[in-house]
Scaffold this motif. Structure first.
Motif, PDB file in Angstrom:
ATOM      1  N   VAL A  66      35.106  39.281  28.392  1.00 41.34           N
ATOM      2  CA  VAL A  66      35.404  38.187  27.457  1.00 41.34           C
ATOM      3  C   VAL A  66      36.891  37.848  27.498  1.00 41.34           C
ATOM      4  CG1 VAL A  66      35.483  37.545  25.009  1.00 41.34           C
ATOM      5  CG2 VAL A  66      33.421  38.592  25.972  1.00 41.34           C
ATOM      6  N   VAL A  67      37.742  38.880  27.463  1.00 42.02           N
ATOM      7  CA  VAL A  67      39.187  38.634  27.520  1.00 42.02           C
ATOM      8  C   VAL A  67      39.548  37.899  28.804  1.00 42.02           C
ATOM      9  CG1 VAL A  67      41.446  39.764  27.733  1.00 42.02           C
ATOM     10  CG2 VAL A  67      39.828  40.531  25.991  1.00 42.02           C
ATOM     11  N   LEU A  68      39.005  38.374  29.930  1.00 43.88           N
ATOM     12  CA  LEU A  68      39.296  37.713  31.203  1.00 43.88           C
ATOM     13  C   LEU A  68      38.785  36.272  31.202  1.00 43.88           C
ATOM     14  CD1 LEU A  68      38.507  40.599  33.720  1.00 43.88           C
ATOM     15  CD2 LEU A  68      40.769  39.667  33.146  1.00 43.88           C
ATOM     16  N   GLY A  69      37.591  36.060  30.642  1.00 42.75           N
ATOM     17  CA  GLY A  69      37.040  34.718  30.600  1.00 42.75           C
ATOM     18  C   GLY A  69      37.852  33.756  29.749  1.00 42.75           C
ATOM     19  N   LEU A  70      38.519  34.292  28.739  1.00 44.99           N
ATOM     20  CA  LEU A  70      39.295  33.439  27.837  1.00 44.99           C
ATOM     21  C   LEU A  70      40.749  33.259  28.268  1.00 44.99           C
ATOM     22  CD1 LEU A  70      37.952  34.704  24.394  1.00 44.99           C
ATOM     23  CD2 LEU A  70      37.369  32.567  25.582  1.00 44.99           C
ATOM     24  N   LEU A  71      41.220  34.120  29.163  1.00 46.77           N
ATOM     25  CA  LEU A  71      42.629  34.062  29.589  1.00 46.77           C
ATOM     26  C   LEU A  71      42.724  33.832  31.096  1.00 46.77           C
ATOM     27  CD1 LEU A  71      43.981  37.039  27.443  1.00 46.77           C
ATOM     28  CD2 LEU A  71      44.176  34.581  26.953  1.00 46.77           C
ATOM     29  N   GLY A  73      44.947  32.870  33.017  1.00 49.78           N
ATOM     30  CA  GLY A  73      46.168  33.330  33.674  1.00 49.78           C
ATOM     31  C   GLY A  73      46.052  34.755  34.200  1.00 49.78           C
ATOM     32  N   LEU A  74      45.169  35.559  33.598  1.00 59.33           N
ATOM     33  CA  LEU A  74      44.926  36.919  34.086  1.00 59.33           C
ATOM     34  C   LEU A  74      43.935  36.957  35.240  1.00 59.33           C
ATOM     35  CD1 LEU A  74      44.511  38.916  30.747  1.00 59.33           C
ATOM     36  CD2 LEU A  74      46.462  38.957  32.309  1.00 59.33           C
ATOM     37  N   VAL A  75      43.140  35.896  35.364  1.00 60.41           N
ATOM     38  CA  VAL A  75      42.004  35.905  36.281  1.00 60.41           C
ATOM     39  C   VAL A  75      42.320  35.329  37.654  1.00 60.41           C
ATOM     40  CG1 VAL A  75      39.652  35.023  36.616  1.00 60.41           C
ATOM     41  CG2 VAL A  75      40.392  35.780  34.358  1.00 60.41           C
ATOM     42  N   LEU A  90      25.956  23.558  51.497  1.00 62.56           N
ATOM     43  CA  LEU A  90      26.904  23.130  50.474  1.00 62.56           C
ATOM     44  C   LEU A  90      28.324  23.556  50.809  1.00 62.56           C
ATOM     45  CD1 LEU A  90      24.990  24.204  47.239  1.00 62.56           C
ATOM     46  CD2 LEU A  90      25.272  21.889  48.091  1.00 62.56           C
ATOM     47  N   ASP A  91      29.241  22.675  50.519  1.00 59.43           N
ATOM     48  CA  ASP A  91      30.657  23.007  50.530  1.00 59.43           C
ATOM     49  C   ASP A  91      31.115  22.987  49.078  1.00 59.43           C
ATOM     50  OD1 ASP A  91      31.220  23.134  53.376  1.00 59.43           O
ATOM     51  OD2 ASP A  91      30.836  20.978  53.379  1.00 59.43           O
ATOM     52  N   TYR A  92      31.821  24.020  48.674  1.00 56.50           N
ATOM     53  CA  TYR A  92      32.336  24.053  47.317  1.00 56.50           C
ATOM     54  C   TYR A  92      33.623  24.861  47.298  1.00 56.50           C
ATOM     55  CZ  TYR A  92      30.316  28.772  46.899  1.00 56.50           C
ATOM     56  OH  TYR A  92      30.014  30.089  47.086  1.00 56.50           O
ATOM     57  N   VAL A  93      34.328  24.787  46.191  1.00 56.83           N
ATOM     58  CA  VAL A  93      35.578  25.520  46.061  1.00 56.83           C
ATOM     59  C   VAL A  93      35.451  26.538  44.941  1.00 56.83           C
ATOM     60  CG1 VAL A  93      36.976  23.607  46.940  1.00 56.83           C
ATOM     61  CG2 VAL A  93      36.623  23.864  44.471  1.00 56.83           C
ATOM     62  N   ALA A  94      36.338  27.525  44.967  1.00 58.80           N
ATOM     63  CA  ALA A  94      36.425  28.533  43.914  1.00 58.80           C
ATOM     64  C   ALA A  94      37.887  28.914  43.763  1.00 58.80           C
ATOM     65  CB  ALA A  94      35.578  29.753  44.262  1.00 58.80           C
ATOM     66  N   GLY A  95      38.205  29.472  42.629  1.00 54.04           N
ATOM     67  CA  GLY A  95      39.550  29.974  42.407  1.00 54.04           C
ATOM     68  C   GLY A  95      39.674  31.385  42.948  1.00 54.04           C
ATOM     69  N   ALA A  96      40.795  31.698  43.565  1.00 55.82           N
ATOM     70  CA  ALA A  96      41.036  33.051  44.069  1.00 55.82           C
ATOM     71  C   ALA A  96      41.359  33.963  42.890  1.00 55.82           C
ATOM     72  CB  ALA A  96      42.186  33.045  45.076  1.00 55.82           C
ATOM     73  N   PHE A  97      40.746  35.126  42.882  1.00 53.76           N
ATOM     74  CA  PHE A  97      40.931  36.066  41.789  1.00 53.76           C
ATOM     75  C   PHE A  97      42.248  36.815  41.892  1.00 53.76           C
ATOM     76  CE2 PHE A  97      36.141  36.092  41.620  1.00 53.76           C
ATOM     77  CZ  PHE A  97      36.075  35.429  40.395  1.00 53.76           C
ATOM     78  N   ALA A  98      42.832  37.095  40.728  1.00 49.33           N
ATOM     79  CA  ALA A  98      44.047  37.896  40.626  1.00 49.33           C
ATOM     80  C   ALA A  98      43.659  39.375  40.489  1.00 49.33           C
ATOM     81  CB  ALA A  98      44.868  37.447  39.416  1.00 49.33           C
ATOM     82  N   LEU A  99      44.632  40.241  40.572  1.00 47.06           N
ATOM     83  CA  LEU A  99      44.426  41.687  40.581  1.00 47.06           C
ATOM     84  C   LEU A  99      43.597  42.222  39.412  1.00 47.06           C
ATOM     85  CD1 LEU A  99      45.038  44.137  42.290  1.00 47.06           C
ATOM     86  CD2 LEU A  99      47.181  44.406  41.041  1.00 47.06           C
ATOM     87  N   PRO A 100      43.775  41.765  38.163  1.00 45.16           N
ATOM     88  CA  PRO A 100      42.945  42.325  37.088  1.00 45.16           C
ATOM     89  C   PRO A 100      41.444  42.187  37.321  1.00 45.16           C
ATOM     90  CG  PRO A 100      44.791  41.147  36.138  1.00 45.16           C
ATOM     91  CD  PRO A 100      44.799  40.852  37.625  1.00 45.16           C
ATOM     92  N   VAL A 101      41.028  41.134  37.989  1.00 48.58           N
ATOM     93  CA  VAL A 101      39.597  40.959  38.262  1.00 48.58           C
ATOM     94  C   VAL A 101      39.114  42.012  39.256  1.00 48.58           C
ATOM     95  CG1 VAL A 101      37.836  39.377  39.156  1.00 48.58           C
ATOM     96  CG2 VAL A 101      39.671  38.518  37.699  1.00 48.58           C
ATOM     97  N   PHE A 102      39.936  42.361  40.226  1.00 46.78           N
ATOM     98  CA  PHE A 102      39.553  43.401  41.179  1.00 46.78           C
ATOM     99  C   PHE A 102      39.307  44.721  40.448  1.00 46.78           C
ATOM    100  CE2 PHE A 102      41.452  40.271  43.882  1.00 46.78           C
ATOM    101  CZ  PHE A 102      40.770  40.373  45.085  1.00 46.78           C
ATOM    102  N   GLY A 103      40.186  45.057  39.500  1.00 42.16           N
ATOM    103  CA  GLY A 103      40.003  46.271  38.705  1.00 42.16           C
ATOM    104  C   GLY A 103      38.733  46.214  37.876  1.00 42.16           C
ATOM    105  N   PHE A 104      38.477  45.067  37.266  1.00 49.47           N
ATOM    106  CA  PHE A 104      37.260  44.884  36.479  1.00 49.47           C
ATOM    107  C   PHE A 104      36.020  45.066  37.357  1.00 49.47           C
ATOM    108  CE2 PHE A 104      33.925  41.868  35.132  1.00 49.47           C
ATOM    109  CZ  PHE A 104      33.566  42.441  33.928  1.00 49.47           C
ATOM    110  N   LEU A 105      35.993  44.430  38.516  1.00 51.56           N
ATOM    111  CA  LEU A 105      34.833  44.527  39.400  1.00 51.56           C
ATOM    112  C   LEU A 105      34.618  45.959  39.887  1.00 51.56           C
ATOM    113  CD1 LEU A 105      35.206  41.234  41.473  1.00 51.56           C
ATOM    114  CD2 LEU A 105      33.665  41.688  39.543  1.00 51.56           C
ATOM    115  N   LEU A 106      35.694  46.667  40.178  1.00 51.64           N
ATOM    116  CA  LEU A 106      35.579  48.071  40.580  1.00 51.64           C
ATOM    117  C   LEU A 106      34.969  48.897  39.449  1.00 51.64           C
ATOM    118  CD1 LEU A 106      36.142  50.103  42.822  1.00 51.64           C
ATOM    119  CD2 LEU A 106      38.425  50.401  41.865  1.00 51.64           C
TER     120      LEU A 106
END
Length: 168
Positions: A66-71, A73-75, A90-106
């Motif tokens: 939730v915090v990551l989804g709301l902020l 700048g952290l994501v 399909l061709d589509y775009v996505a935002g590149a994830f920042a380091l906190p997301v890598f920790g969350f996914l791990l």
């Protein structure tokens, strides 16, 4: 939760600009929290176990999502990823994830591995359908892991979590 996650993924497939993509990805994070916590509770009830530690861990992950989804700048970094889904054309775009997301996914992968091990150790509590349920859980885990790897740019593939939820 499942509809929200699947809907956000569907909308992501239509994203043609970074702002739209990041909004979809943030929606995915916001819906991930309740799904993670809910799946741990489901597993506890299915196996007739009390997994207080795993449940607290899952609630922590849900709060983090939730915090990551709301902020944003952290994501996200400000880099745009261009995806091509050959399966859907399909061709589509996505935002590149920042380091906190890598920790969350791990941390999420660690929880999933724990749940797989717990299910395997206590599969006799489920009855004759234990093998089928374990196979469905493995499919869900594989779909989740694949989507995470796509999200962190390890490889290109369709997002599969909708199929993973459909296995249940």
């Amino acid at each position: 939760g499942i509809a929200g996650m699947s809907g956000a993924i569907s909308l992501l497939y239509g994203a043609q600009d970074l702002a739209t993509a990041q909004l979809c990805q943030r929606a995915m994070l916001l819906t991930a929290g309740p799904l993670i916590a809910g799946f741990v509770r489901f597993s506890s009830h299915l196996l007739h176990l009390q997994q207080r530690g795993a449940e607290r861990y899952a609630y922590g992950l849900a709060g983090t999502a939730v915090v990551l989804g709301l902020l944003p700048g952290l994501v996200f970094t400000q880099r745009t990823i261009h995806h091509r889904s050959e399966w859907f054309g399909l061709d589509y775009v996505a935002g590149a994830f920042a380091l906190p997301v890598f920790g969350f996914l791990l941390a999420v992968v660690a929880l999933f591995v724990h749940l797989l091990q717990t299910f395997w150790r206590h599969r006799d509590r489920v009855g004759e359908d234990a093998g089928l349920l374990f196979a469905m859980f493995c499919l869900w885990f594989a779909a989740s892991l694949s989507d995470m790897l796509v999200g962190i740019e390890v490889y290109e593939a369709p997002l599969l979590i909708g199929a993973g939820y459909g296995s249940f």
